[in-house]
Design a protein around this motif. Sequence first.
Motif, PDB file in Angstrom:
ATOM      1  N   SER A  76       1.099   5.476   0.153  1.00  0.00           N
ATOM      2  CA  SER A  76       0.751   6.762   0.465  1.00  0.00           C
ATOM      3  C   SER A  76       2.031   7.972   0.322  1.00  0.00           C
ATOM      4  CB  SER A  76      -0.066   6.989   1.811  1.00  0.00           C
ATOM      5  OG  SER A  76       0.927   6.615   2.750  1.00  0.00           O
ATOM      6  N   SER A  95      -6.102   2.813  -4.131  1.00  0.00           N
ATOM      7  CA  SER A  95      -7.398   3.447  -3.847  1.00  0.00           C
ATOM      8  C   SER A  95      -8.135   3.572  -5.028  1.00  0.00           C
ATOM      9  CB  SER A  95      -6.992   4.759  -3.150  1.00  0.00           C
ATOM     10  OG  SER A  95      -6.226   5.560  -4.056  1.00  0.00           O
ATOM     11  N   TYR A 152      -2.269   7.640   4.234  1.00  0.00           N
ATOM     12  CA  TYR A 152      -1.615   6.821   5.463  1.00  0.00           C
ATOM     13  C   TYR A 152      -2.493   6.242   6.342  1.00  0.00           C
ATOM     14  CZ  TYR A 152       2.006   5.329   8.743  1.00  0.00           C
ATOM     15  OH  TYR A 152       2.789   4.810   9.700  1.00  0.00           O
ATOM     16  N   ASN A 172      -4.538   3.364   4.896  1.00  0.00           N
ATOM     17  CA  ASN A 172      -3.752   2.197   4.663  1.00  0.00           C
ATOM     18  C   ASN A 172      -3.400   1.488   5.956  1.00  0.00           C
ATOM     19  OD1 ASN A 172      -3.912   2.797   1.908  1.00  0.00           O
ATOM     20  ND2 ASN A 172      -1.601   3.677   1.782  1.00  0.00           N
ATOM     21  N   LEU A 176       3.698  -1.110   3.935  1.00  0.00           N
ATOM     22  CA  LEU A 176       3.367   0.290   3.702  1.00  0.00           C
ATOM     23  C   LEU A 176       4.239   1.320   3.304  1.00  0.00           C
ATOM     24  CD1 LEU A 176       0.692  -0.928   5.190  1.00  0.00           C
ATOM     25  CD2 LEU A 176       0.168   1.587   6.014  1.00  0.00           C
ATOM     26  N   LEU A 185       0.953  -1.329  -0.041  1.00  0.00           N
ATOM     27  CA  LEU A 185      -0.215  -0.058   0.058  1.00  0.00           C
ATOM     28  C   LEU A 185       0.835   1.061  -0.085  1.00  0.00           C
ATOM     29  CD1 LEU A 185      -2.273  -1.450   2.782  1.00  0.00           C
ATOM     30  CD2 LEU A 185      -3.232  -0.669   0.352  1.00  0.00           C
TER      31      LEU A 185
END
Length: 482
Positions: free
Chosen positions: A198, A228, A314, A317, A334, A196
């Motif tokens: 961000s 997303s 964030y 996530n 992440l 993921l």
Amino acid sequence: MTDPLHEARLKYNRRHFFGKASLGLGALTLGSLLGCGQDKAAPDLPAAIKNLHLPPQAKRVIYLFQSGGPSQYELYDHKPLLRERNGEELPASVRGNQRLTGMTANQSSMPLAGSLFGFKQWGESRAWVSELMPHVGAIADELCFIKSMHTEAINHDPAITFFQTGSQQAGRPSIGSWMSYGLGSENENMPAFTVLLSRGAQRPQPIYSRLWGNGFLPSLHQGVQFRSGKDPVLYLRDPKGIDRHARRDFLDKIAKLNELRLQDFGDPEIQSRISQYEMAYRMQTSVPEVMDLSDEPDEVFELYGEAARKPGTYAANCLLARRLAERDVKFIQLYHLGWDQHVDLPREIASQCRDTDQASAALVVDLKRRGLLEDTLVIWGGEFGRTNFSQGTLTATNYGRDHHPRCFTIWMAGGGVKPGVSYGETDEFGYNIIKDPVHVHDFQATLLHLTGVDHEQLTYKHQGRRYRLTDVHGKVVKDILV
């Protein structure tokens, strides 16, 4: 008339021979990962798949990678001396002959820069944490701070690649891929390794998909990026006019063709392709379900922060990471971009902390109250630290910091790590390690140890050599283990 035996001899070339030779291992590995008929005693299985080398304390890992190199002086490594001697020159005896980046190597002055932000000690552990991270400070007794991390890499791409693959050069398998290969998956409807992304408001360093690539491992071990938007995983939806029944029939026929090809060429990658098609089919149901946060109560969003309601942040996530952990995804990676503060550090790092502090702490709290923290290893950290002197002009309210690989701080929680511990120590200038150094390979060895794998035994033969995540280095940091 064509001689069938002659045709067979022509087909059986060197590549075919080696492909056939590796077929048994590939088939057994695939079977173990798909959970179909795994034989724990099978001699050809990789050692970590046959049985764990050690009693596992962590069943899964959530790695909150802060890309760009967060400054330890503003967050976790409290150095009052830098404030006392703010603006003075960094002593040559402290720096020694250590390497600098091209951005500061020719800088005429290296003025020490004390942090503008306050620190205080938190909890029974009395850990020093900056006012920028009050939520993390509030859970300090759950955390193990490692203040003596160090690396040889001084620039972003090789440094991140080193952390994620064990080599500064691209092309090796990532940590998540090694774990997927070594431990497999406990959820046949989800990949073992998910990613993921961000980003903060700052100028982020780029992140490349090879950081979650499989390298020379079979391709089914590469990380799957969740995004997303309406298509969390690219190319997962059925094309228009194709329903689930038609899709199933299509995949069955493709599988038969691939199996014929496999019999001809014996390439394990064909098996990977078959398994990936099947996983994609199952993920059509499982991924939308895990990405749909509508079943989360309001108090969960209050815990993670309102930003958790916005996909791609964030905070969102971190919440998704908890949902993936609940579904037994082995390695959840992440990346949060934007920690590269060469200039305007006070303003930019404050913004990064607003994005990450609450959600990082919330994830630990949420896992603990659900009974998941004890067997989930959470890691927070970047690829290196920052210099104790200012890059460029130092003023009363503004400064920047260059890359500093010699010492920096990360923290870990859960999964067999001692809580409420600060491990390692830097000198009073925060420039060099004076106690309990932890190298990147030591960190990797410890991570694998906690998941039940001996880092020296998890190997893969490639181009005539056996490779491992820690190369020929690394030792487990036993003092931080429960």
